[in-house]
Motif scaffolding. Sequence first.
Motif, PDB file in Angstrom:
ATOM      1  N   LEU A 256       0.823  -1.202   0.000  1.00 28.81           N
ATOM      2  CA  LEU A 256       0.000   0.000   0.000  1.00 28.81           C
ATOM      3  C   LEU A 256       0.863   1.260   0.000  1.00 28.81           C
ATOM      4  CD1 LEU A 256      -2.914   1.154   0.240  1.00 28.81           C
ATOM      5  CD2 LEU A 256      -2.577   1.112   2.725  1.00 28.81           C
TER       6      LEU A 256
ATOM      7  N   GLY B 118      -8.560  -3.359  -6.888  1.00 32.54           N
ATOM      8  CA  GLY B 118      -8.618  -2.880  -5.517  1.00 32.54           C
ATOM      9  C   GLY B 118      -9.911  -3.261  -4.832  1.00 32.54           C
TER      10      GLY B 118
ATOM     11  N   VAL C 270     -10.184  -5.330  -1.280  1.00 34.84           N
ATOM     12  CA  VAL C 270     -10.739  -4.772  -0.043  1.00 34.84           C
ATOM     13  C   VAL C 270     -12.031  -5.476   0.373  1.00 34.84           C
ATOM     14  CG1 VAL C 270     -12.258  -2.953  -0.946  1.00 34.84           C
ATOM     15  CG2 VAL C 270     -10.953  -2.561   1.166  1.00 34.84           C
TER      16      VAL C 270
ATOM     17  N   LEU D 114      -4.483  -2.840  -0.691  1.00 34.98           N
ATOM     18  CA  LEU D 114      -5.798  -2.666  -0.063  1.00 34.98           C
ATOM     19  C   LEU D 114      -6.244  -3.899   0.706  1.00 34.98           C
ATOM     20  CD1 LEU D 114      -7.858  -0.563  -2.638  1.00 34.98           C
ATOM     21  CD2 LEU D 114      -6.706   0.169  -0.555  1.00 34.98           C
TER      22      LEU D 114
END
Length: 416
Positions: free
Chosen positions: A67, A239, A243, A367
Amino acid sequence: MTSTQPAAPRRFAALRNRHSRPYLFTAGLSMMGDNNEHVITYWVLWEKFHSPALVGFEVISHWLPFLLLSVWFGTLAERFDCRRLINISQGLFMFVSIMWGVLFATGTLQMWMACVLLVLHGMAGSMWGPAEQLLLHDFVQRDELPSAVRLNATFRSLGVLFGPAVGSALLLGLGPVWGIWANVAFYLPMQILMMRIPFTGHSREPDAAPARVTIVDSVRVLRRVWFNRVLVSMIILSGLTAVTVGNALQVSMPIFAGRLGSGSGTAYGVLLFANGAGAVLGGFLLESTRAIKPSTKWAVISSVIFGITTLTFATSHSYLLAMIVLVIGGVANMGSMSITQSIVQLEAPAGERGRVFGVYGMFSAGLRTFNGLTLSVLGTAIGVTRSVALVAAMLIIGAVAAGVFAASGRRRSSAT
């Protein structure tokens, strides 16, 4: 008349290439070494400290460097010889394994030392990523790039799939000290290969890296590529997968195994193996059939299927159905990952490929740092199984939105 149309790339083109072929095998071995180390060190750290906080830090330390540092490492990959950067990353992996063994053998391991080594291990992985992608771009012609990306992801998945078994064998057969020292050998083939290959990662494009290397380059790169909605949508899609679902299946698998009435170690291991085997199977199927081309449509479809299979798994009460959807989900996840990577490779502007892949790594891997937080908060509120179902639904909706975003960019480009 004889046709002058170029021949379509052959199946397994990257495996036929004398430069990319050894890289694929050594990358798989390095990924196996990475996972072997997790198996050995996580077991020792739990036996010594019994710290839930350290368990959480083990996950954070692995993904946080992606990240924070991926774009910076991508800029370094543009400026310097990618072979040397990969040498440094593999050397860092080896150093960490050696130091674990020294601390285990001398009985001097303290928690702060473990945290430092865990962070260094994460940094090694984040440094490796952008340099690897630039080398793949050097190894093969443009029309063979999707093959190189697919097979690289497949061989990495093989390392992830068999790493737990090999790591367990090292731990049980040699003990934690000699097992972690033996693990150094898995990184050696990549080190040797980087000293022999003729490519630097910059052979096909002129160097155009900035004079200064700054971590905030991620914002500048995103601003410059924002007009390319196909590229940006693939970064966002990767992403979103990280996540939402991220590592949720792996960390929650014991809970699902118990709910399915098969809480034994063997049944739990079979569920984990089914998901990993699906990824490997998906890579070989995509490469052998070449039925799916790298396009936003198929990236979205693969992500939606991955979300649907995860949702089905989270709500199923049948062990057999759970195994089937895990395999299908593994295939779909491999499709989504390889397609998004291929599109980023093909769409990245010349001279900024390293930084663009740094941004991609920041989203697709970095993420995942927040995936554990998402799962923890939702799991506390509504339960782990329901939270996995919820994030799977979020992935489905988000993937469709990313596809609409990419399509609007194509329409805008056509209108102008």
